[in-house]
Design a protein around this motif. Structure first.
Motif, PDB file in Angstrom:
ATOM      1  N   TRP A 296       0.832  -1.211   0.000  1.00  0.00           N
ATOM      2  CA  TRP A 296       0.000   0.000   0.000  1.00  0.00           C
ATOM      3  C   TRP A 296       0.863   1.256   0.000  1.00  0.00           C
ATOM      4  CZ3 TRP A 296      -3.318  -2.039   4.671  1.00  0.00           C
ATOM      5  CH2 TRP A 296      -4.177  -3.055   4.214  1.00  0.00           C
ATOM      6  N   GLY A 297       1.939   1.212   0.799  1.00  0.00           N
ATOM      7  CA  GLY A 297       2.808   2.381   0.891  1.00  0.00           C
ATOM      8  C   GLY A 297       3.503   2.690  -0.423  1.00  0.00           C
ATOM      9  N   ALA A 298       3.932   1.650  -1.140  1.00  0.00           N
ATOM     10  CA  ALA A 298       4.619   1.854  -2.420  1.00  0.00           C
ATOM     11  C   ALA A 298       3.730   2.603  -3.404  1.00  0.00           C
ATOM     12  CB  ALA A 298       5.044   0.513  -3.007  1.00  0.00           C
ATOM     13  N   ALA A 299       2.424   2.336  -3.347  1.00  0.00           N
ATOM     14  CA  ALA A 299       1.469   3.004  -4.234  1.00  0.00           C
ATOM     15  C   ALA A 299       0.933   4.300  -3.637  1.00  0.00           C
ATOM     16  CB  ALA A 299       0.299   2.055  -4.538  1.00  0.00           C
ATOM     17  N   ARG A 300       1.367   4.623  -2.439  1.00  0.00           N
ATOM     18  CA  ARG A 300       0.901   5.802  -1.710  1.00  0.00           C
ATOM     19  C   ARG A 300      -0.621   5.829  -1.621  1.00  0.00           C
ATOM     20  NH1 ARG A 300       3.286  11.424  -2.342  1.00  0.00           N
ATOM     21  NH2 ARG A 300       2.503  11.437  -0.218  1.00  0.00           N
ATOM     22  N   GLU A 301      -1.176   4.667  -1.311  1.00  0.00           N
ATOM     23  CA  GLU A 301      -2.616   4.559  -1.123  1.00  0.00           C
ATOM     24  C   GLU A 301      -3.006   5.162   0.222  1.00  0.00           C
ATOM     25  OE1 GLU A 301      -3.997   0.587  -1.699  1.00  0.00           O
ATOM     26  OE2 GLU A 301      -2.827   0.287  -3.525  1.00  0.00           O
ATOM     27  N   SER A 302      -4.132   5.824   0.243  1.00  0.00           N
ATOM     28  CA  SER A 302      -4.624   6.438   1.469  1.00  0.00           C
ATOM     29  C   SER A 302      -5.379   5.392   2.274  1.00  0.00           C
ATOM     30  CB  SER A 302      -5.539   7.630   1.140  1.00  0.00           C
ATOM     31  OG  SER A 302      -5.897   8.316   2.316  1.00  0.00           O
ATOM     32  N   ARG A 303      -4.696   4.802   3.255  1.00  0.00           N
ATOM     33  CA  ARG A 303      -5.267   3.726   4.068  1.00  0.00           C
ATOM     34  C   ARG A 303      -4.859   3.938   5.526  1.00  0.00           C
ATOM     35  NH1 ARG A 303      -6.823  -1.126   1.185  1.00  0.00           N
ATOM     36  NH2 ARG A 303      -6.279  -1.032  -1.027  1.00  0.00           N
ATOM     37  N   TYR A 304      -5.512   3.168   6.420  1.00  0.00           N
ATOM     38  CA  TYR A 304      -5.061   3.239   7.810  1.00  0.00           C
ATOM     39  C   TYR A 304      -5.175   1.893   8.507  1.00  0.00           C
ATOM     40  CZ  TYR A 304      -9.963   3.857   9.543  1.00  0.00           C
ATOM     41  OH  TYR A 304     -11.306   3.720   9.845  1.00  0.00           O
ATOM     42  N   VAL A 305      -4.286   1.721   9.493  1.00  0.00           N
ATOM     43  CA  VAL A 305      -4.148   0.468  10.223  1.00  0.00           C
ATOM     44  C   VAL A 305      -4.328   0.747  11.715  1.00  0.00           C
ATOM     45  CG1 VAL A 305      -2.578  -1.425  10.819  1.00  0.00           C
ATOM     46  CG2 VAL A 305      -2.536  -0.439   8.499  1.00  0.00           C
ATOM     47  N   CYS A 306      -5.203  -0.023  12.355  1.00  0.00           N
ATOM     48  CA  CYS A 306      -5.407   0.084  13.799  1.00  0.00           C
ATOM     49  C   CYS A 306      -4.706  -1.081  14.500  1.00  0.00           C
ATOM     50  CB  CYS A 306      -6.891   0.055  14.143  1.00  0.00           C
ATOM     51  SG  CYS A 306      -7.828   1.462  13.492  1.00  0.00           S
ATOM     52  N   ILE A 307      -4.023  -0.778  15.578  1.00  0.00           N
ATOM     53  CA  ILE A 307      -3.352  -1.806  16.388  1.00  0.00           C
ATOM     54  C   ILE A 307      -4.190  -1.952  17.654  1.00  0.00           C
ATOM     55  CG2 ILE A 307      -1.173  -2.531  17.385  1.00  0.00           C
ATOM     56  CD1 ILE A 307      -0.920  -1.872  14.424  1.00  0.00           C
ATOM     57  N   CYS A 308      -4.921  -3.054  17.770  1.00  0.00           N
ATOM     58  CA  CYS A 308      -5.973  -3.158  18.793  1.00  0.00           C
ATOM     59  C   CYS A 308      -5.583  -4.029  19.980  1.00  0.00           C
ATOM     60  CB  CYS A 308      -7.249  -3.705  18.157  1.00  0.00           C
ATOM     61  SG  CYS A 308      -7.947  -2.582  16.922  1.00  0.00           S
ATOM     62  N   ASN A 309      -5.531  -3.405  21.158  1.00  0.00           N
ATOM     63  CA  ASN A 309      -5.312  -4.142  22.396  1.00  0.00           C
ATOM     64  C   ASN A 309      -6.632  -4.252  23.166  1.00  0.00           C
ATOM     65  OD1 ASN A 309      -5.680  -1.584  23.473  1.00  0.00           O
ATOM     66  ND2 ASN A 309      -3.507  -1.269  23.896  1.00  0.00           N
ATOM     67  N   VAL A 310      -6.562  -4.726  24.397  1.00  0.00           N
ATOM     68  CA  VAL A 310      -7.784  -4.899  25.189  1.00  0.00           C
ATOM     69  C   VAL A 310      -8.512  -3.574  25.373  1.00  0.00           C
ATOM     70  CG1 VAL A 310      -8.638  -5.429  27.513  1.00  0.00           C
ATOM     71  CG2 VAL A 310      -7.058  -6.995  26.376  1.00  0.00           C
ATOM     72  N   HIS A 311      -7.761  -2.526  25.664  1.00  0.00           N
ATOM     73  CA  HIS A 311      -8.376  -1.207  25.846  1.00  0.00           C
ATOM     74  C   HIS A 311      -9.136  -0.773  24.594  1.00  0.00           C
ATOM     75  CE1 HIS A 311      -8.025   3.358  25.908  1.00  0.00           C
ATOM     76  NE2 HIS A 311      -8.809   3.083  26.935  1.00  0.00           N
ATOM     77  N   SER A 312      -8.542  -0.976  23.422  1.00  0.00           N
ATOM     78  CA  SER A 312      -9.192  -0.609  22.162  1.00  0.00           C
ATOM     79  C   SER A 312     -10.486  -1.381  21.965  1.00  0.00           C
ATOM     80  CB  SER A 312      -8.257  -0.894  20.982  1.00  0.00           C
ATOM     81  OG  SER A 312      -7.025  -0.235  21.128  1.00  0.00           O
ATOM     82  N   VAL A 313     -10.411  -2.693  22.164  1.00  0.00           N
ATOM     83  CA  VAL A 313     -11.577  -3.551  21.934  1.00  0.00           C
ATOM     84  C   VAL A 313     -12.719  -3.191  22.876  1.00  0.00           C
ATOM     85  CG1 VAL A 313     -12.381  -5.928  22.163  1.00  0.00           C
ATOM     86  CG2 VAL A 313     -10.275  -5.449  20.913  1.00  0.00           C
ATOM     87  N   VAL A 314     -12.405  -2.967  24.147  1.00  0.00           N
ATOM     88  CA  VAL A 314     -13.452  -2.593  25.111  1.00  0.00           C
ATOM     89  C   VAL A 314     -14.024  -1.228  24.765  1.00  0.00           C
ATOM     90  CG1 VAL A 314     -13.883  -2.005  27.533  1.00  0.00           C
ATOM     91  CG2 VAL A 314     -12.561  -4.054  26.957  1.00  0.00           C
ATOM     92  N   THR A 315     -13.185  -0.307  24.285  1.00  0.00           N
ATOM     93  CA  THR A 315     -13.664   1.028  23.932  1.00  0.00           C
ATOM     94  C   THR A 315     -14.684   0.986  22.802  1.00  0.00           C
ATOM     95  OG1 THR A 315     -11.570   2.006  24.667  1.00  0.00           O
ATOM     96  CG2 THR A 315     -12.937   3.355  23.240  1.00  0.00           C
ATOM     97  N   THR A 316     -14.590  -0.010  21.909  1.00  0.00           N
ATOM     98  CA  THR A 316     -15.592  -0.102  20.831  1.00  0.00           C
ATOM     99  C   THR A 316     -16.987  -0.366  21.371  1.00  0.00           C
ATOM    100  OG1 THR A 316     -15.253  -2.492  20.477  1.00  0.00           O
ATOM    101  CG2 THR A 316     -13.892  -0.982  19.176  1.00  0.00           C
TER     102      THR A 316
END
Length: 267
Positions: free
Chosen positions: A40-60
């Motif tokens: 994705w980076g090589a093509a400079r695509e506009s994307r995003y990645v979430c790194i999800c821990n317990v806090h993230s999952v509970v926050t959803t």
């Protein structure tokens, strides 16, 4: 200079994974995670990645805007041993923990090898300066397009436009975002389609790699106890977060697992 990039909608990759509580988490290997970011980076695509821990999952479960941001991500990795364990119990028996600090360093090694450019957004000017010094030692030929420490307040539209232009004009293939959860996930979701790069929310990774915060020794990391090490380092700040969110996660996942009536798999 006008930058050309491929919109994320043009190359949607099917996602394989499972919901953990109310967050969809991708089941993937380290090679797959880094490979996608590089591609994705090589093509400079506009994307995003979430790194999800317990806090993230509970926050959803209690923040709708955050849940939408996580579930609309191009990739959400299982950070934290409990999230990887949950995916294994839900049928992805080989799932490893894909955490932010290690993902950042693994990608930077590839970025240096391939000549990709990175940008760091978030944290403080002091931390960013220390981060650049430490990264120069490990990746002497890494291309750093720039760094930016935003103020601890909402930006005006003009200020935000200035940040977007700065990042795009830097030629960055990947932008590491260290604003903390849930701010960084919402920021990335709001800027997909505007920033011509892959955005990755890495939380405290800037502090770890700059040497501002000491990371847990490898034994603690490998045995799923990094959260306990952090709690011991910052008990006042993290006690409520870990004790409350970990308890909510256990009860929530047990309820999810029982209601799904899934066959038991080896952990």
């Amino acid at each position: 200079m006008k930058m050309q990039f491929q919109a994320y909608e043009e190359n949607v990759m099917p996602r394989d994974g499972k919901p953990v509580l109310e967050a969809f988490i991708d089941a993937l290997t380290w090679d797959e995670a880094i490979g996608r970011i590089v591609q994705w980076g090589a093509a400079r695509e506009s994307r995003y990645v979430c790194i999800c821990n317990v806090h993230s999952v509970v926050t959803t479960t209690n923040d709708v805007e955050f849940k939408i941001a996580v579930n609309n991500a191009d990739m959400a990795t299982p950070d934290g041993a409990p999230i990887a364990w949950a995916l294994r119990r839900l049928g992805h028996a080989a799932q490893e923990r894909i955490n932010g600090p290690d993902l950042m360093m693994k990608y930077l090694a590839e970025a240096e090898r391939l000549g990709q450019t990175v940008f760091f957004y978030g944290s403080t000017e002091s931390t960013l300066a220390k981060l650049r010094v430490e990264l120069a030692k490990q990746f002497p030929t890494l291309r750093i397009g720039g760094t930016c420490s935003p103020p601890f307040r909402a930006l005006t539209r003009a200020e935000d436009d200035q940040v977007v232009n700065m990042i795009n004009e830097s030629g960055a293939n990947v932008v590491f975002v260290g604003l903390g959860c849930p701010k960084q996930e919402k920021w990335m979701a709001d800027h997909r389609g505007r920033i011509n790069a892959v955005m990755i929310g890495v939380g405290a990774a800037f502090d770890y790699h700059a040497g501002v915060i000491k990371r847990a020794p490898l034994w603690w990391q490998r045995n799923g106890l990094e959260w306990l090490y952090r709690l011991g380092s910052e008990p006042r700040r993290l006690f409520k977060r870990y004790m409350v969110t970990n308890t909510l996660f256990v009860f929530g996942f047990v309820r999810q697992f029982v209601s799904a009536k899934l066959p038991v798999t080896d952990a």
